[in-house]
Enzyme design. Structure first.
Site, PDB file in Angstrom:
ATOM      1  N   ARG A  77      -5.262   5.029 -28.577  1.00  0.00           N
ATOM      2  CA  ARG A  77      -5.331   4.273 -27.328  1.00  0.00           C
ATOM      3  C   ARG A  77      -4.580   2.958 -27.501  1.00  0.00           C
ATOM      4  NH1 ARG A  77      -9.593   0.468 -24.949  1.00  0.00           N
ATOM      5  NH2 ARG A  77      -8.614   0.146 -22.936  1.00  0.00           N
ATOM      6  N   HIS A 121      -4.071  -4.047 -19.823  1.00  0.00           N
ATOM      7  CA  HIS A 121      -4.990  -4.654 -20.774  1.00  0.00           C
ATOM      8  C   HIS A 121      -4.693  -6.161 -20.791  1.00  0.00           C
ATOM      9  CE1 HIS A 121      -7.760  -3.545 -24.339  1.00  0.00           C
ATOM     10  NE2 HIS A 121      -7.802  -4.856 -24.223  1.00  0.00           N
ATOM     11  N   GLU A 166     -11.511  -3.078 -18.704  1.00  0.00           N
ATOM     12  CA  GLU A 166     -12.555  -4.095 -18.517  1.00  0.00           C
ATOM     13  C   GLU A 166     -12.231  -5.099 -17.417  1.00  0.00           C
ATOM     14  OE1 GLU A 166     -13.660  -6.032 -22.138  1.00  0.00           O
ATOM     15  OE2 GLU A 166     -14.078  -4.177 -23.188  1.00  0.00           O
ATOM     16  N   ASN A 299     -16.431   0.912 -23.160  1.00  0.00           N
ATOM     17  CA  ASN A 299     -16.333  -0.008 -24.297  1.00  0.00           C
ATOM     18  C   ASN A 299     -17.723  -0.561 -24.565  1.00  0.00           C
ATOM     19  OD1 ASN A 299     -13.612   0.448 -24.169  1.00  0.00           O
ATOM     20  ND2 ASN A 299     -13.040  -1.634 -23.572  1.00  0.00           N
ATOM     21  N   TYR A 301     -20.049  -2.926 -27.319  1.00  0.00           N
ATOM     22  CA  TYR A 301     -20.140  -3.778 -28.506  1.00  0.00           C
ATOM     23  C   TYR A 301     -21.565  -4.229 -28.805  1.00  0.00           C
ATOM     24  CZ  TYR A 301     -15.103  -3.927 -28.651  1.00  0.00           C
ATOM     25  OH  TYR A 301     -13.789  -3.561 -28.768  1.00  0.00           O
ATOM     26  N   GLU A 357     -13.709   1.880 -26.902  1.00  0.00           N
ATOM     27  CA  GLU A 357     -13.722   0.779 -27.887  1.00  0.00           C
ATOM     28  C   GLU A 357     -15.125   0.642 -28.459  1.00  0.00           C
ATOM     29  OE1 GLU A 357     -12.340  -3.105 -26.642  1.00  0.00           O
ATOM     30  OE2 GLU A 357     -10.698  -2.225 -25.498  1.00  0.00           O
TER      31      GLU A 357
END
Ligand code: FCB
Length: 467
Positions: A77, A121, A166, A299, A301, A357
């Site tokens: 990616r 991005h 995002e 994504n 985290y 991600e």
């Protein structure tokens, strides 16, 4: 299926983005992006650095593809820099910019790696910012032109496309909090930017579908489970508030064709909107935004733990008992990935999900023999993969996982101070140095499974075959 195995055909990859790794700022006819300008202003980047050279992937991409081949990856990616293709944001196509990605795609395919480009991005052409940037609807129209040109050039070989990465970060960090480019602090503009980013996604979806019949298409959203610090009604409402603006503000339009009513009301209460509706939404926008997708890119985290703060806004309430944090100050909370996957599957039903991600920033220096023993990163990845594996067992159609990131890179406002890579990049020489996590991930990919013991030492033989 044995306990830690993944389904056959599971797509293992890594993720990067153009502004964070490419460099080559003034090469091949590239125009400036908002990050070039933002980074050049004193005080915006923690270490005063700029992304002009970054990891020099613009020149070293062949070597980087070789690293990925060595890792045994099925997918990569990356993002396509809009100002490389349209230096002025629209109008004139810069053919050498397209050539760069064309050659990268060919090299990836030759290495048996599926190219998975993201079109936005965060590196908006500066010329478009000067015309109002994401605050203006025209920017979404220009994005559709960009998507069309890229899809036309690469669509004969690229099947897996994502539109926008995002939108929450681009809209809120960039236009409300001023922490990201373009460094604006205007809540009303941030709401417009968020909508125009979603509109850009919708327009690009239509454009890619027109150009590439077999396209597999998705958007990439960050998801952060919001947990209340206590059971009090006020804290629970703070969690609802956070979830509404961070998660559902984007999930709802994409999968349900509407903004969440409670979160719109929160914005009215804050004085960011006169009424619980977005004036910039035009007829037909939401239908475009909610056009069916083939997958969602997630994504993940960390989670948020919040309590009620002043003016009804949630405030961070972690810390008791002290949680384990990465260098970003983000709590290590792997069960939140399982929770996010299940929630999205149950409430929004995307056809497939990829974790586009997941990863952790830790600083680990090399020892006298050049080894970088990043045991905490391995533990982080391992725990999150096990959480992903549990979600699959619970019925979530999770089809792949991409580590953030291949290389230590330019981490936006943190510059080069936060290191997410499976490979370190030596500052003076830009030499790539594999960390222990690179060896570990290579074993995961080749076994299609998470090994039983955390952080096995796979140095001897693996290291001998390092490229
Ligand atoms: C995500 C971004 C990515 C990187 C990681 C750490 O929000 O998409 O570019 O900065 O965080």
């Amino acid at each position: 299926m044995p306990k830690h195995d993944f389904p056959a055909g599971f797509l293992w990859g890594v993720a990067t983005s153009a502004a964070q790794i490419e460099g080559g700022r003034r090469e091949g006819g590239r125009g400036d992006s908002i990050w070039d300008r933002f980074a050049a202003l004193p005080g915006n980047i923690a270490d005063g650095s700029v992304p002009d050279v970054a990891c020099d992937h613009y020149h070293r991409w062949r070597e980087d593809v070789a690293l990925m081949k060595w890792l045994g990856l099925g997918g990569y990616r990356f993002s396509i820099a809009w100002p490389r293709v349209f230096p002025e944001g629209r109008g004139r196509v810069n053919v050498p910019g397209l050539d760069f990605y064309d050659a990268l795609v060919d090299a990836l395919l030759e290495a048996g790696i599926q190219p998975c480009p993201t079109l936005y991005h965060w590196d908006l052409p500066q010329a478009l910012q000067e015309a109002g940037g994401w605050g203006e609807r025209d920017t979404a129209e220009a994005f559709a032109q960009f998507a069309t040109v890229v899809a036309r050039r690469l669509g004969d070989r690229v099947r897996h496309w994502t539109t926008v990465n995002e939108p929450w970060c681009a809209a809120t960090l960039g236009h409300e909090e001023g922490k990201h480019a373009p460094g604006r602090c205007d809540p009303a503009e941030a709401l417009r930017a968020g909508h125009h980013l979603l509109l850009a996604h919708g327009l690009a979806t239509a454009a890619i579908r027109r150009e590439v019949r077999a396209a597999q298409l998705g958007i990439v959203l960050i998801h952060c489970p919001a947990h209340a610090a206590s059971d009090s009604a006020a804290d629970r409402d703070a969690a609802r508030w956070f979830d509404g603006f961070f998660n559902r503000w984007y999930l709802d339009p994409v999968f349900r064709g509407d903004y969440p009513a409670d979160a719109l009301a929160d914005r009215v209460a804050l004085g960011h909107l006169p009424a619980p509706e977005l004036p910039c939404v035009k007829e037909g926008d939401l239908a475009l935004i909610a056009a069916p997708l083939d997958f969602l890119g997630l994504n993940y985290y960390s989670r948020a733990v919040v309590r009620a703060g002043p003016h009804q806004r949630p405030v961070d309430a972690r810390g008791a008992p002290p949680a384990e944090l990465t260098d970003m100050g983000w709590e290590v909370y792997p069960q939140g990935l399982h929770e996010s996957l299940l929630r999205i599957h149950r409430e929004y039903r995307p056809r497939r999900i990829y974790v586009t991600e997941n990863g952790a920033a830790y600083t680990d220096r090399s020892d006298a023999r050049g080894r970088i023993a990043d045991a905490r990163r391995i533990a982080y990845l391992r725990a999150h993969l096990l959480a992903a594996r549990r979600a699959i067992a619970d019925g979530v159609p999770l089809a792949g996982y991409f580590v953030w990131s291949l290389l230590d890179n330019f981490e936006w406002g943190f510059g080069y101070t936060k290191q997410f890579g499976l490979y370190a990049v030596e500052p003076e020489t830009l030499r790539r140095i594999p960390k222990d996590s690179a060896f570990w991930y290579r074993d995961v990919v080749s076994a299609n499974a998470v090994p039983d013991q955390p952080a096995p030492q796979t140095r001897g033989e693996s290291r001998a075959s390092e490229p």
